[in-house]
Scaffold this active site. Structure first.
Site, PDB file in Angstrom:
ATOM      1  N   LYS A 189       0.877  -1.179   0.000  1.00 22.85           N
ATOM      2  CA  LYS A 189       0.000   0.000   0.000  1.00 22.85           C
ATOM      3  C   LYS A 189       0.913   1.228   0.000  1.00 22.85           C
ATOM      4  CE  LYS A 189      -1.410   2.910   2.128  1.00 22.85           C
ATOM      5  NZ  LYS A 189      -1.296   4.387   1.810  1.00 22.85           N
ATOM      6  N   GLU A 264      10.536   1.356   9.925  1.00 20.07           N
ATOM      7  CA  GLU A 264      11.495   2.444   9.663  1.00 20.07           C
ATOM      8  C   GLU A 264      10.736   3.732   9.915  1.00 20.07           C
ATOM      9  OE1 GLU A 264      14.883   0.186   8.519  1.00 20.07           O
ATOM     10  OE2 GLU A 264      14.530   2.221   9.168  1.00 20.07           O
ATOM     11  N   CYS A 298      13.808  11.056   6.653  1.00 21.14           N
ATOM     12  CA  CYS A 298      13.830  10.656   8.064  1.00 21.14           C
ATOM     13  C   CYS A 298      15.242  10.736   8.631  1.00 21.14           C
ATOM     14  CB  CYS A 298      13.298   9.255   8.205  1.00 21.14           C
ATOM     15  SG  CYS A 298      14.257   8.129   7.216  1.00 21.14           S
ATOM     16  N   GLU A 395      10.458  16.484  14.606  1.00 18.66           N
ATOM     17  CA  GLU A 395      11.021  16.383  13.267  1.00 18.66           C
ATOM     18  C   GLU A 395      10.375  17.467  12.391  1.00 18.66           C
ATOM     19  OE1 GLU A 395       9.853  12.706  11.519  1.00 18.66           O
ATOM     20  OE2 GLU A 395      11.841  12.366  10.754  1.00 18.66           O
TER      21      GLU A 395
HETATM   22  N1  LIG Z   1      12.590   5.726   8.901  1.00 15.73           N
HETATM   23  C1  LIG Z   1      12.424   5.962   7.617  1.00 15.73           C
HETATM   24  O1  LIG Z   1      13.086   5.358   6.734  1.00 15.73           O
HETATM   25  C2  LIG Z   1      11.378   6.950   7.179  1.00 15.73           C
HETATM   26  C3  LIG Z   1      10.531   7.612   8.076  1.00 15.73           C
HETATM   27  N2  LIG Z   1       9.596   8.519   7.612  1.00 15.73           N
HETATM   28  C4  LIG Z   1       8.798   9.286   8.577  1.00 15.73           C
HETATM   29  O2  LIG Z   1       7.414   9.399   8.102  1.00 15.73           O
HETATM   30  C5  LIG Z   1       6.931  10.721   8.362  1.00 15.73           C
HETATM   31  C6  LIG Z   1       6.543  11.404   7.072  1.00 15.73           C
HETATM   32  O3  LIG Z   1       6.034  10.504   6.124  1.00 15.73           O
HETATM   33  P1  LIG Z   1       4.464  10.274   6.011  1.00 15.73           P
HETATM   34  O4  LIG Z   1       4.188   9.577   4.734  1.00 15.73           O
HETATM   35  O5  LIG Z   1       3.702  11.529   6.288  1.00 15.73           O
HETATM   36  O6  LIG Z   1       4.184   9.292   7.183  1.00 15.73           O
HETATM   37  P2  LIG Z   1       2.790   8.605   7.547  1.00 15.73           P
HETATM   38  O7  LIG Z   1       3.162   7.747   8.660  1.00 15.73           O
HETATM   39  O8  LIG Z   1       1.653   9.524   7.692  1.00 15.73           O
HETATM   40  O9  LIG Z   1       2.412   7.698   6.235  1.00 15.73           O
HETATM   41  C7  LIG Z   1       3.239   6.663   5.850  1.00 15.73           C
HETATM   42  C8  LIG Z   1       2.375   5.601   5.170  1.00 15.73           C
HETATM   43  O10 LIG Z   1       1.475   5.084   6.134  1.00 15.73           O
HETATM   44  C9  LIG Z   1       0.139   5.144   5.644  1.00 15.73           C
HETATM   45  N3  LIG Z   1      -0.784   5.302   6.743  1.00 15.73           N
HETATM   46  C10 LIG Z   1      -1.097   6.431   7.419  1.00 15.73           C
HETATM   47  N4  LIG Z   1      -2.007   6.151   8.385  1.00 15.73           N
HETATM   48  C11 LIG Z   1      -2.269   4.810   8.302  1.00 15.73           C
HETATM   49  C12 LIG Z   1      -3.131   3.896   9.002  1.00 15.73           C
HETATM   50  N5  LIG Z   1      -3.925   4.298   9.996  1.00 15.73           N
HETATM   51  N6  LIG Z   1      -3.147   2.585   8.629  1.00 15.73           N
HETATM   52  C13 LIG Z   1      -2.352   2.157   7.618  1.00 15.73           C
HETATM   53  N7  LIG Z   1      -1.507   2.963   6.918  1.00 15.73           N
HETATM   54  C14 LIG Z   1      -1.485   4.277   7.263  1.00 15.73           C
HETATM   55  C15 LIG Z   1       0.154   6.319   4.699  1.00 15.73           C
HETATM   56  O11 LIG Z   1      -0.940   6.210   3.791  1.00 15.73           O
HETATM   57  P3  LIG Z   1      -1.570   7.569   3.162  1.00 15.73           P
HETATM   58  O12 LIG Z   1      -0.526   8.106   2.275  1.00 15.73           O
HETATM   59  O13 LIG Z   1      -2.771   7.081   2.416  1.00 15.73           O
HETATM   60  O14 LIG Z   1      -1.882   8.465   4.312  1.00 15.73           O
HETATM   61  C16 LIG Z   1       1.508   6.124   4.024  1.00 15.73           C
HETATM   62  O15 LIG Z   1       1.397   5.128   3.019  1.00 15.73           O
HETATM   63  C17 LIG Z   1       8.056  11.423   9.070  1.00 15.73           C
HETATM   64  O16 LIG Z   1       7.923  11.237  10.460  1.00 15.73           O
HETATM   65  C18 LIG Z   1       9.314  10.695   8.610  1.00 15.73           C
HETATM   66  O17 LIG Z   1      10.387  10.784   9.490  1.00 15.73           O
HETATM   67  C19 LIG Z   1       9.396   8.770   6.297  1.00 15.73           C
HETATM   68  C20 LIG Z   1      10.220   8.109   5.391  1.00 15.73           C
HETATM   69  C21 LIG Z   1      11.282   7.206   5.752  1.00 15.73           C
HETATM   70  O1  LIG Z   2      12.569   7.950   3.509  1.00 17.67           O
HETATM   71  C1  LIG Z   2      13.651   8.289   3.914  1.00 17.67           C
HETATM   72  O2  LIG Z   2      13.856   9.262   4.624  1.00 17.67           O
HETATM   73  C2  LIG Z   2      14.779   7.455   3.453  1.00 17.67           C
HETATM   74  O3  LIG Z   2      14.983   6.384   4.340  1.00 17.67           O
HETATM   75  C3  LIG Z   2      15.978   8.327   3.350  1.00 17.67           C
HETATM   76  S1  LIG Z   2      17.271   7.574   2.527  1.00 17.67           S
HETATM   77  O4  LIG Z   2      17.144   6.097   2.585  1.00 17.67           O
HETATM   78  O5  LIG Z   2      17.227   8.029   1.135  1.00 17.67           O
HETATM   79  O6  LIG Z   2      18.425   8.060   3.263  1.00 17.67           O
END
Ligand SMILES: NC(=O)C1=CN([C@@H]2O[C@H](COP(=O)(O)OP(=O)(O)OC[C@H]3O[C@@H](n4cnc5c(N)ncnc54)[C@H](OP(=O)(O)O)[C@@H]3O)[C@@H](O)[C@H]2O)C=CC1
Ligand SMILES: O=C(O)[C@H](O)CS(=O)(=O)O
Length: 493
Positions: A189, A264, A298, A395
């Site tokens: 998803k 992650e 992130c 963040e």
């Molecule tokens: N550790 C890492 O590698 C990463 C961490 N992040 C973190 O994610 C945040 C930003 O990304 P963001 O996309 O806004 O994060 P979200 O957690 O809001 O969304 C991530 C995914 O989860 C889905 N989602 C949201 N709510 C639900 C639910 N209740 N049940 C199932 N799936 C759900 C979203 O779907 P939909 O789009 O439909 O809302 C999306 O596909 C920041 O905190 C960032 O640090 C981001 C990327 C990498």
């Molecule tokens: O979604 C993210 O923030 C990624 O994990 C960052 S990276 O893998 O491109 O460093």
């Protein structure tokens, strides 16, 4: 959203069939209807296309198809699975420009950066095409004369993946690569804001020979589809990349079926510059660590700690360097910083700056919406930042570089560790002993020493504390999709 105007992405593609307004449920492509969900260009708000709003029954169908396809896929040799992944990698790189254009259109990052993400994403498929053949087991000396001990590694089975909008290609391949290499199936998803990158990957996976049903891409309500994926006992692992808040919720939803979890999550990376650092190198590193993807990663440097002896010169050089870089539409030439993903992201950046300045910070550069308006923001440098400000705890996920001043190593290590998060961290020093002392003291999954970019398929990516569970990439990444099976052979006299 009213359909103000459409963005003609197909006109930019060499292979327009990669832009498919449909979702993949098992072996069925389900086209978006007129009431489908609109996907917009974050730069302009223009509609790129639509995807279907799938139902719980569609999600159940995808899981059933995955379970069926996974058995035959796991029965193939690792070499065979690796060869299919290799073909998928070759197709991604052959279509790098088109995949990048789709990514820039729906996520906003500048085209050169999007092309970089495609290569980075493909590198996980390349890496795990090889790792597929290294799922070694063990033969252990028996505990009795007639006993022999074997340890097998077998695929977990059906995997559910939920991924974010900020790296709409790489966050998928970083999971799909090890999953398929291990012999698993995947029901994905993707983020609602960036589904077309995922759909294009599925189109290429079919062409590469990935068996029908092994890879589904579901679009629609995250809550509704997520509820099916987390509740299904057929799904044996959930791998999620996104916010800590949602990750914790999904963790709880998976508990009744005791799934394996890969999380992650969010970060709050410290970026530490010591007096003895190469300041010019530290500035370049800070620009990568802080401003890559316009600060929407992130692993972005969320707090920049500069030792008192170089604080002013670092602030001066960082502001000067940033002033030479351009903000604008991701398709425009010469642009380094694209738009933020949406209005909510702009609001969070504005709130963090307002909070910091209200508590005594100064704006050294930027600090306000870009003249382009909408989702564009000026690269911002704040000085005089202190631990009581929101930017220290939350963040920002945007182009804001808050500079904290520190005096001693002990003080900055304590400050750097004073957070619930533990994903990435960075430090600049030319003292070898300091680099080891501080790296070993930092409570993070990853440490960049004299570099602002640590992410690569060869290394284990992941965090501790509220930043998640498990590792992606490296030789460790395959184990997250494998189960150990212990065979005890008796009666061998
Ligand atoms: N550790 C890492 O590698 C990463 C961490 N992040 C973190 O994610 C945040 C930003 O990304 P963001 O996309 O806004 O994060 P979200 O957690 O809001 O969304 C991530 C995914 O989860 C889905 N989602 C949201 N709510 C639900 C639910 N209740 N049940 C199932 N799936 C759900 C979203 O779907 P939909 O789009 O439909 O809302 C999306 O596909 C920041 O905190 C960032 O640090 C981001 C990327 C990498
Ligand atoms: O979604 C993210 O923030 C990624 O994990 C960052 S990276 O893998 O491109 O460093």
């Amino acid at each position: 959203m009213t359909e103000l105007h459409r963005f003609d992405l197909r006109a930019r593609l060499s292979d327009a069939s990669l832009l498919r307004e449909a979702a993949l449920v098992g072996s069925r492509w389900i086209a978006a209807s007129k009431s489908g969900l609109a996907v917009t260009n974050p730069s302009t708000g223009a509609v790129i296309g639509h995807v279907p709003d799938l139902t719980p029954a569609d999600a159940e169908e995808a899981i059933a198809a995955a379970a069926l396809a996974q058995k035959a896929w796991a029965a193939r040799t690792a070499k065979d699975r690796g060869q299919v992944l290799r073909r998928w990698y070759d197709l991604m790189m052959a279509h790098q420009d088109d995949l990048a254009a789709i990514l820039t259109a729906e996520q906003g990052k500048p085209l050169p950066e999007a092309k970089g993400e495609i290569a980075y994403g493909a590198s996980f498929i390349d890496w795990f095409a090889e790792e597929a053949r290294r799922a070694y087991g063990d033969i252990v000396p028996g505990h009795a004369p007639d006993k022999r001990i074997l340890v097998l590694k077998q695929p977990i089975g059906v995997v559910a993946a939920i991924t974010p909008w900020n790296f709409p290609n790489a966050m998928i391949t970083r999971k799909a690569g090890p999953a398929f290499a291990a012999g698993c199936a995947m029901v994905l998803k993707p983020a609602s804001q960036t589904p077309f990158s995922a759909i294009a990957l599925a189109v290429l996976a079919e062409r590469a020979g990935l068996p029908a049903g092994l890879f589904s891409v579901l679009t629609g309500s995250a809550r509704v589809l997520g509820a099916v994926l987390t509740a299904s006992p057929v799904v044996r692992k959930l791998t999620f990349t996104g916010s800590t808040e949602v990750g914790a919720q999904l963790y709880a939803q998976c508990a009744p079926t005791i799934k394996r979890l890969g999380l992650e999550l969010g970060g709050n990376a410290p970026f530490i510059v010591f007096d003895d650092a190469d300041v010019d190198a530290a500035v370049e590193g800070a620009i990568i660590a802080k401003f890559r993807n316009n600060g929407q990663t992130c692993v972005c440097a969320n707090r920049i700690y500069v030792q008192a002896g170089v604080y002013d010169v670092f602030a001066e050089k960082l502001a000067a360097r940033l002033s030479t870089l351009q903000t604008g539409d991701g398709f425009a030439p010469g642009v380094t910083f694209g738009p933020l993903i949406d209005g909510k992201a702009v609001q969070k950046v504005a709130e963090h700056i307002a909070d910091a300045t209200a508590k005594g910070a100064s704006v050294r550069l930027g600090g306000r919406p870009h003249a382009l308006g909408g989702t564009f923001w000026e690269p911002t440098v704040l000085t005089g930042v202190t631990a009581d400000m929101a930017v220290a705890r939350e963040e920002t996920f945007g182009p804001v570089a808050p500079l904290f001043r520190f005096e001693t190593e002990a003080e900055v290590v304590a400050a750097a560790n004073d957070t619930e998060f533990g994903l990435a961290s960075y430090l600049y020093t030319r003292d070898l002993a300091c680099s080891f002392r501080v790296s070993e003291a930092l409570e993070y999954g990853m440490v960049g020493v004299n570099t602002g970019l640590v992410s690569t398929a060869e290394a284990p990516f992941g965090g501790v504390k509220s930043s998640g569970l498990g590792r992606e990439g490296s030789r460790h990444g395959l184990d997250d999709f494998l189960e150990l099976k212990y065979l005890c052979l008796g009666g061998i006299e």
